[in-house]
Enzyme design. Structure first.
Site, PDB file in Angstrom:
ATOM      1  N   CYS A  44       0.862  -1.183   0.000  1.00 48.61           N
ATOM      2  CA  CYS A  44       0.000   0.000   0.000  1.00 48.61           C
ATOM      3  C   CYS A  44       0.900   1.235   0.000  1.00 48.61           C
ATOM      4  O   CYS A  44       2.024   1.176  -0.494  1.00 48.61           O
ATOM      5  CB  CYS A  44      -0.994  -0.021   1.162  1.00 48.61           C
ATOM      6  SG  CYS A  44      -0.259   0.185   2.797  1.00 48.61           S
ATOM      7  N   HIS A  45       0.423   2.343   0.561  1.00 46.78           N
ATOM      8  CA  HIS A  45       1.199   3.581   0.552  1.00 46.78           C
ATOM      9  C   HIS A  45       2.338   3.544   1.574  1.00 46.78           C
ATOM     10  O   HIS A  45       3.491   3.794   1.238  1.00 46.78           O
ATOM     11  CB  HIS A  45       0.278   4.771   0.803  1.00 46.78           C
ATOM     12  CG  HIS A  45       0.946   6.098   0.610  1.00 46.78           C
ATOM     13  ND1 HIS A  45       0.431   7.242   1.131  1.00 46.78           N
ATOM     14  CD2 HIS A  45       2.074   6.465  -0.049  1.00 46.78           C
ATOM     15  CE1 HIS A  45       1.213   8.268   0.802  1.00 46.78           C
ATOM     16  NE2 HIS A  45       2.217   7.813   0.085  1.00 46.78           N
TER      17      HIS A  45
END
Length: 115
Positions: free
Chosen positions: A73-74
């Site tokens: 993810c981020h």
């Protein structure tokens, strides 16, 4: 659930290929579509699968439970939740990429934009 840093990804990938011959490992990108358009990893030796976190409970059966999966993810929080969910649902070879695509850019590929 195990976590790896982006700098450990090549070792994880080599181990995954050795432990599951003939099976291509996957990076499961659980970010939103706009995030994936902003910055993405380049698939090399693995399949890149886009499945936003909110869609995982409805779509996780599209994944092979025996396939090695690294969640991304981020920054690593959403992917950690998805990795835990997959483990709880019978996936045996799952890791979280700690630091997410932000760390991927810093540790592996500075060509990947940060946001």
């Amino acid at each position: 659930m195990q976590s790896i840093s982006p700098s450990q990804f090549d070792t994880w990938l080599a181990d995954a290929v050795q432990q599951s011959p003939g099976v291509t490992p996957a990076v499961l990108d659980v970010r939103e579509p706009w995030e994936q358009q902003t910055a993405s990893v380049k698939a090399a030796g693995f399949d890149l699968i886009a499945m936003p976190m909110r869609s995982v409970p409805a779509r996780y059966l599209e994944l092979d439970r025996s396939r090695p999966v690294a969640c991304l993810c981020h920054h690593g929080a959403r992917s950690a939740q998805v990795a835990q969910f997959l483990v709880q649902n019978g996936f045996s070879a799952v890791v979280n990429i700690h630091g997410g695509i932000n760390a991927w850019s810093q540790q592996r590929d500075p060509g990947v934009p940060t946001y």
